[in-house]
Design an enzyme around this catalytic site. Structure first.
Site, short mmCIF file in Angstrom:
data_model
loop_
_atom_site.label_atom_id
_atom_site.label_comp_id
_atom_site.label_asym_id
_atom_site.label_seq_id
_atom_site.Cartn_x
_atom_site.Cartn_y
_atom_site.Cartn_z
N ASP A 1 -50.03 29.24 -53.02
CA ASP A 1 -48.70 29.78 -53.29
C ASP A 1 -48.26 29.43 -54.71
OD1 ASP A 1 -46.41 31.16 -52.66
OD2 ASP A 1 -45.46 29.53 -51.56
N HIS B 1 -47.85 41.70 -49.00
CA HIS B 1 -46.72 40.90 -49.44
C HIS B 1 -46.61 40.83 -50.96
CE1 HIS B 1 -43.90 37.63 -49.81
NE2 HIS B 1 -44.80 36.84 -50.36
#
Length: 474
Positions: free
Chosen positions: A194, A322
């Site tokens: 991330d 996403h």
């Protein structure tokens, strides 16, 4: 060299507080607000600026360069206020008259939960989100968070601040976040690396890493347009959107196992997210993971979905992925929409919370312990930033096509397969299987919001001279 006033901007906004752990302390201002403002005078010196946080990061980098694997004792505190908290202190220069009464910062995230697609009961006018009760309507006046190398460092710094504030505040809720252990550090609980694709600012990053072009500081920092004479409290601040996001990890893992693409469940996960777990973007390596690419900061964000939209082609990356839903890159820039894309960029921060998945949870494919992401992002306008990305992109089944090029074949990509929210749970997406680009796959909701609020992070000067000392209030 930066052209921004780094000694005046809170450090998490531009640089990001270095952290292995971080505690969020949500509070109400108790009694006479002047008592809180008086105590705040002694808190302000503990709030780290961007220049201080940059020095911390430089020290960590040098420490690592020398081969020292120990952790440097370090803690950094930041503070932000909800509209309710600012109003309680008599601060009106941030919210009104500069913003309409319907602005999400003014109404608060509890009122905005219907727009964000969160689960709950009632209609838009009387909607009650299914949240932790602590995040009730106008329940929170402010947020102090401290990040650092370990719980001891963070607890000492936060305890120091609490002692200063004393009875002028009351705890609403306190949440501790921790990076995941060992090789999973830097990865969120679904397992994906991330924090790779934060925007860089033209005025702050003279030598950005390869990838999307730097954006203007006005997208992240408030009060940068000096020709309009913004209120002093508004200058060099930023709006902070916080979300308490729970992740159903065992259920997500089982869903991937039950719906593999050509026998490969990891490929399905990569196409839902837009990256492999290593961080390697599927736009560059669509068929298999490339861990070396994932860890290479010169390459892992240097992709653009170039040409795929005009081909009507999802063979490399689905439009519902996403990463693509939340930052369309060339899907916009190839159509002359660079400015439209830039104004919706956000500076993402945050940290994971909760334990690792237990053997019992893995065996039963069921979440028994709360875990997820303490999501935080900065922007100069919540309506154009977080709210727009969530509502108009992630939650919009027709985006990208409906927003970019009406000449393309009709197609509804579906919601963002990770964070897309829809109250009726309609989460069908197309394009996850490259061999069947129009085939529909229903993805259950694996990210469940349990609370949140919108805040304003003032500059150091505004904290000291305006909010704490009451100068130029209003």
């Amino acid at each position: 060299m930066s052209t921004l006033d780094l000694q005046n901007i809170q450090g998490d906004i531009l640089v990001g507080i270095p952290k292995k752990t971080q505690t969020y302390f949500f509070f109400q201002i108790e009694g006479d607000p002047s008592l809180f403002r008086k105590a705040l005078v002694d808190v302000v010196p503990l709030i780290k600026s961007s220049s201080q946080v940059q020095k911390d990061r430089d020290a960590l980098k040098e420490h690592k360069r020398k081969g020292d694997k120990s952790l440097i004792p370090m803690a950094g505190a930041q503070i932000a206020f909800s509209n309710a908290g600012l109003v309680k202190m008599g601060i009106t220069g941030v919210a009104s008259p500069s913003k309409p009464a319907t602005d999400p910062f003014i109404t608060g995230q509890f009122k905005d939960a219907f727009t964000l697609g969160d689960a709950g009961t009632g209609t838009q006018d009387d909607f009650v989100p299914a949240w932790d009760p602590a995040f009730g309507n106008a329940n929170i006046d402010g947020l102090i968070f401290v990040g650092g190398d370990c719980h001891d460092s963070v607890n000492k710094e936060l305890h120091k601040i609490k002692l200063i504030l004393g009875p002028s505040v009351k705890k609403v809720i306190e949440i501790v976040g921790d990076t995941r252990p060992g090789p999973d550090s830097g990865h969120e609980h679904f397992g994906f690396l991330d924090g790779i694709s934060n925007p860089t600012l033209k005025e702050f990053n003279p030598n950005p890493l390869p990838g999307p072009d730097p954006i203007d500081a006005t997208v992240v920092l408030t009060g940068q347009n000096t020709s309009s004479s913004p209120p002093p409290v508004f200058v060099n601040g930023s709006f902070l959107a916080f979300r308490y996001l729970f992740q159903l990890v065992p259920e997500f893992d089982q869903f991937l196992k039950e719906n593999p693409i050509n026998g490969d469940s990891e490929l399905l996960g990569a196409r839902i997210v837009g990256r492999w777990k290593s961080g390697a973007p599927i736009d560059l390596t669509p068929q298999k993971d490339d861990p070396a690419l994932g860890k290479d900061s010169q390459k892992n964000n240097n992709f653009f979905y170039a040409g795929e939209l005009t081909k009507g082609d999802q063979s490399r990356c689905p439009y519902s992925a996403h990463t693509r839903k939340t930052n369309p890159r060339a899907d916009f820039t190839e159509h002359g929409l660079t400015d439209a894309l830039e104004q919706h960029r956000i500076m993402r921060r945050g940290i994971q919370f909760g334990p690792e998945v237990t053997p019992e949870e893995s065996q039963n494919h069921r979440t028994l312990h709360g875990r997820g992401l303490l999501f935080a992002c900065y922007q100069s306008d919540i309506t154009a930033g977080f709210q727009f990305v969530q509502q108009s992109w992630a939650n919009n089944a027709g985006f990208l096509f409906s927003a970019v090029d009406n000449n393309l074949k009709p197609l509804k990509p579906g919601l963002d397969g990770i964070i897309g929210q829809d109250a009726d749970q309609a989460r069908g997406v197309v394009g996850t299987n490259p061999a069947d680009p129009d085939g529909n796959l229903t993805i259950p909701r694996f990210v469940v919001p349990q609370g949140g609020e919108y805040f304003f992070s003032p500059s150091i000067n505004a904290l000291r001279d305006i909010i704490a000392l009451g100068v130029n209030i209003g």
